[in-house]
Design a protein around this motif. Structure first.
Motif, PDB file in Angstrom:
ATOM      1  N   TYR A   1       0.848  -1.196   0.000  1.00  0.00           N
ATOM      2  CA  TYR A   1       0.000   0.000   0.000  1.00  0.00           C
ATOM      3  C   TYR A   1       0.882   1.245   0.000  1.00  0.00           C
ATOM      4  N   VAL A   2       0.570   2.187  -0.893  1.00  0.00           N
ATOM      5  CA  VAL A   2       1.340   3.423  -1.011  1.00  0.00           C
ATOM      6  C   VAL A   2       0.556   4.545  -0.346  1.00  0.00           C
ATOM      7  N   PRO A   3       1.097   5.202   0.678  1.00  0.00           N
ATOM      8  CA  PRO A   3       0.383   6.318   1.318  1.00  0.00           C
ATOM      9  C   PRO A   3       0.172   7.449   0.322  1.00  0.00           C
ATOM     10  N   LYS A   4      -0.976   8.127   0.444  1.00  0.00           N
ATOM     11  CA  LYS A   4      -1.384   9.098  -0.573  1.00  0.00           C
ATOM     12  C   LYS A   4      -1.475  10.508   0.000  1.00  0.00           C
ATOM     13  N   ALA A   5      -0.845  11.445  -0.684  1.00  0.00           N
ATOM     14  CA  ALA A   5      -1.199  12.846  -0.522  1.00  0.00           C
ATOM     15  C   ALA A   5      -2.212  13.222  -1.600  1.00  0.00           C
ATOM     16  N   ARG A   6      -1.988  12.702  -2.801  1.00  0.00           N
ATOM     17  CA  ARG A   6      -2.899  12.881  -3.925  1.00  0.00           C
ATOM     18  C   ARG A   6      -2.930  11.582  -4.726  1.00  0.00           C
ATOM     19  N   GLU A   7      -4.092  11.314  -5.307  1.00  0.00           N
ATOM     20  CA  GLU A   7      -4.176  10.255  -6.315  1.00  0.00           C
ATOM     21  C   GLU A   7      -4.551  10.912  -7.627  1.00  0.00           C
ATOM     22  N   LEU A   8      -3.829  10.553  -8.681  1.00  0.00           N
ATOM     23  CA  LEU A   8      -3.991  11.204  -9.974  1.00  0.00           C
ATOM     24  C   LEU A   8      -4.622  10.261 -10.988  1.00  0.00           C
ATOM     25  N   ARG A   9      -5.515  10.810 -11.790  1.00  0.00           N
ATOM     26  CA  ARG A   9      -5.988  10.154 -13.013  1.00  0.00           C
ATOM     27  C   ARG A   9      -5.578  11.079 -14.156  1.00  0.00           C
ATOM     28  N   ILE A  10      -4.769  10.535 -15.053  1.00  0.00           N
ATOM     29  CA  ILE A  10      -4.233  11.306 -16.171  1.00  0.00           C
ATOM     30  C   ILE A  10      -4.855  10.804 -17.460  1.00  0.00           C
ATOM     31  N   ALA A  11      -5.563  11.683 -18.154  1.00  0.00           N
ATOM     32  CA  ALA A  11      -6.038  11.358 -19.495  1.00  0.00           C
ATOM     33  C   ALA A  11      -4.911  11.726 -20.458  1.00  0.00           C
ATOM     34  N   TRP A  12      -4.278  10.699 -21.004  1.00  0.00           N
ATOM     35  CA  TRP A  12      -3.140  10.907 -21.903  1.00  0.00           C
ATOM     36  C   TRP A  12      -3.638  10.864 -23.338  1.00  0.00           C
ATOM     37  N   VAL A  13      -3.369  11.917 -24.099  1.00  0.00           N
ATOM     38  CA  VAL A  13      -3.809  11.984 -25.490  1.00  0.00           C
ATOM     39  C   VAL A  13      -2.654  12.451 -26.359  1.00  0.00           C
ATOM     40  N   ASP A  14      -2.047  11.521 -27.057  1.00  0.00           N
ATOM     41  CA  ASP A  14      -1.031  11.827 -28.067  1.00  0.00           C
ATOM     42  C   ASP A  14       0.056  12.761 -27.538  1.00  0.00           C
ATOM     43  N   GLY A  15       0.554  12.459 -26.337  1.00  0.00           N
ATOM     44  CA  GLY A  15       1.643  13.227 -25.764  1.00  0.00           C
ATOM     45  C   GLY A  15       1.230  14.293 -24.780  1.00  0.00           C
ATOM     46  N   THR A  16      -0.060  14.584 -24.703  1.00  0.00           N
ATOM     47  CA  THR A  16      -0.566  15.591 -23.771  1.00  0.00           C
ATOM     48  C   THR A  16      -1.149  14.905 -22.541  1.00  0.00           C
ATOM     49  N   ALA A  17      -0.795  15.409 -21.351  1.00  0.00           N
ATOM     50  CA  ALA A  17      -1.315  14.875 -20.095  1.00  0.00           C
ATOM     51  C   ALA A  17      -2.340  15.840 -19.527  1.00  0.00           C
ATOM     52  N   LEU A  18      -3.571  15.389 -19.416  1.00  0.00           N
ATOM     53  CA  LEU A  18      -4.651  16.184 -18.828  1.00  0.00           C
ATOM     54  C   LEU A  18      -4.981  15.531 -17.495  1.00  0.00           C
ATOM     55  N   VAL A  19      -4.689  16.222 -16.392  1.00  0.00           N
ATOM     56  CA  VAL A  19      -4.555  15.595 -15.091  1.00  0.00           C
ATOM     57  C   VAL A  19      -5.618  16.080 -14.107  1.00  0.00           C
ATOM     58  N   GLY A  20      -6.219  15.122 -13.415  1.00  0.00           N
ATOM     59  CA  GLY A  20      -7.075  15.410 -12.275  1.00  0.00           C
ATOM     60  C   GLY A  20      -6.501  14.767 -11.034  1.00  0.00           C
ATOM     61  N   ALA A  21      -6.680  15.429  -9.879  1.00  0.00           N
ATOM     62  CA  ALA A  21      -6.128  14.932  -8.618  1.00  0.00           C
ATOM     63  C   ALA A  21      -7.231  14.861  -7.570  1.00  0.00           C
ATOM     64  N   LEU A  22      -7.113  13.857  -6.691  1.00  0.00           N
ATOM     65  CA  LEU A  22      -8.009  13.693  -5.553  1.00  0.00           C
ATOM     66  C   LEU A  22      -7.206  13.791  -4.268  1.00  0.00           C
ATOM     67  N   ASP A  23      -7.817  14.385  -3.253  1.00  0.00           N
ATOM     68  CA  ASP A  23      -7.196  14.439  -1.927  1.00  0.00           C
ATOM     69  C   ASP A  23      -7.017  13.018  -1.409  1.00  0.00           C
ATOM     70  N   GLY A  24      -5.776  12.653  -1.103  1.00  0.00           N
ATOM     71  CA  GLY A  24      -5.492  11.290  -0.687  1.00  0.00           C
ATOM     72  C   GLY A  24      -6.199  10.870   0.578  1.00  0.00           C
ATOM     73  N   ALA A  25      -6.519  11.818   1.460  1.00  0.00           N
ATOM     74  CA  ALA A  25      -7.189  11.481   2.722  1.00  0.00           C
ATOM     75  C   ALA A  25      -8.666  11.185   2.519  1.00  0.00           C
ATOM     76  N   ARG A  26      -9.209  11.552   1.352  1.00  0.00           N
ATOM     77  CA  ARG A  26     -10.649  11.424   1.139  1.00  0.00           C
ATOM     78  C   ARG A  26     -11.014  10.551  -0.055  1.00  0.00           C
ATOM     79  N   CYS A  27      -9.998   9.982  -0.718  1.00  0.00           N
ATOM     80  CA  CYS A  27     -10.331   9.195  -1.922  1.00  0.00           C
ATOM     81  C   CYS A  27     -10.367   7.702  -1.651  1.00  0.00           C
ATOM     82  N   GLY A  28     -10.005   7.263  -0.431  1.00  0.00           N
ATOM     83  CA  GLY A  28     -10.092   5.857  -0.095  1.00  0.00           C
ATOM     84  C   GLY A  28      -9.029   5.025  -0.793  1.00  0.00           C
ATOM     85  N   VAL A  29      -9.101   3.732  -0.588  1.00  0.00           N
ATOM     86  CA  VAL A  29      -8.164   2.824  -1.251  1.00  0.00           C
ATOM     87  C   VAL A  29      -8.469   2.762  -2.744  1.00  0.00           C
ATOM     88  N   ASP A  30      -9.742   2.743  -3.100  1.00  0.00           N
ATOM     89  CA  ASP A  30     -10.170   2.715  -4.505  1.00  0.00           C
ATOM     90  C   ASP A  30     -11.181   3.833  -4.714  1.00  0.00           C
TER      91      ASP A  30
END
Length: 324
Positions: free
Chosen positions: A206-235
């Motif tokens: 298990y990796v402790p979280k400050a942020r969890e990121l979901r990155i939509a990668w499109v042809d070299g571009t990273a479009l990034v959203g982040a969640l507060d690690g304390a409130r996003c749970g394990v999944d």
């Protein structure tokens, strides 16, 4: 390139959001989007291929299917007659999937985001982790096994801070009914691991979280959203109370992700990372067809626009090469 460009969008009948968004983005650029829902084949989708000694044709509703690019979002199992026996249903879905992949191979002369075989190879989670590690990305200590004793040793080695997850999306496998979240292993789970003999799993520290990121990668571009690690749970898909926030990737992380996506052959994908309390970026996985609409809706990230631009750019490049 002159004339209206046509892009084939491969999706499924239960997907109303991402596919429609990409279709709309294409329309705003003067292109035509042709949507095919993969689960409609063969029952409601009249698609056929004809191969002769000197000609090859892919036909839809008896007309030649001509497109300038293909967006491969989702291929789902065929929706077959409920009266079929389980054995006949399994055989029908298997043969339908094989036939559809074969028919779509007749579009090999146009650019894809991304080709079916590339997607399937890239979805190998072990390969992803190996390549990510070799390219300098941090990864969690990982065990892939069907052996209960190995899990118990791994659990002890990491002081009981271990998560378990499947390698494939159960939601897809069950046609949208149910799911199994990633979760922390409990000590009492160690006495109930016999099922691994029938269903191997991935186990990671298990990796402790400050942020969890979901990155939509499109042809070299990273479009990034982040969640507060304390409130996003394990999944976060099942237990998150946080809202998505914008996030800027450090340039070295972006560069390594670009190298990883190139090695995997992917122009698109949903990449999951954790930012630890110490600021380390830890790679978890990339899903070639992972969800991104929540990032577009909540953060205004132009993901569907980026996909449309990439598809049309590839279509134009392909057309120019053919004219040379």
């Amino acid at each position: 390139m002159t004339g209206e460009r046509c892009v084939l969008l491969l999706s499924h009948s239960a997907e109303p959001l991402c596919t429609d968004a990409v279709a709309g983005a294409l329309a705003r650029r003067g292109a035509r989007a042709l949507r095919l829902d993969s689960d409609d084949f063969p029952g409601a989708l009249a698609l056929r291929g004809e191969l002769e000694p000197d000609a090859t044709g892919l036909l839809l509703d008896d007309a030649p299917l001509s497109v300038d690019a293909v967006w491969m979002w989702r291929l789902w199992p065929a929706r077959l007659d409920e009266r079929l026996t389980p054995a006949h249903r399994e055989a029908g879905q298997r043969e339908s999937a094989a036939a559809l992949r074969g028919l779509l191979d007749l579009l090999c002369d146009v650019p894809w985001i991304d080709p079916i075989d590339v997607n399937r190879a890239a979805d190998n989670k072990t390969r992803q982790l190996r390549l990510a590690r070799d390219l300098g990305l941090a990864i969690p200590p990982t065990l892939i096994t069907a052996e209960p004793a190995a899990v118990r040793r791994f659990f002890a080695a990491h002081d009981g801070r271990v998560i378990g997850k499947l390698q494939t999306p159960l939601l897809y496998a069950m046609n949208g009914r149910g799911g199994l979240p990633t979760r922390l292993l409990r000590r009492e789970d160690l006495d109930a691991l016999d099922g691994l003999r029938h269903c191997p799993m991935i186990f990671q520290q298990y990796v402790p979280k400050a942020r969890e990121l979901r990155i939509a990668w499109v042809d070299g571009t990273a479009l990034v959203g982040a969640l507060d690690g304390a409130r996003c749970g394990v999944d976060w898909r099942y237990e998150c109370t946080a809202s998505w926030e914008p996030h800027d990737l450090p340039e070295p992380v972006h560069r390594r992700l670009a190298a990883l996506m190139a090695r995997l052959g992917l122009r698109q994908g949903a990449i999951d990372l954790i930012v630890t309390p110490d600021g380390e970026y830890v790679f978890l996985e990339v899903n070639p067809g992972g969800e991104w609409m929540m990032l577009e809706r909540e953060l205004g990230l132009p993901i569907s626009e980026a996909i449309a631009d990439a598809l049309l750019r590839l279509a134009d490049d392909s057309h120019e090469r053919k004219l040379r």
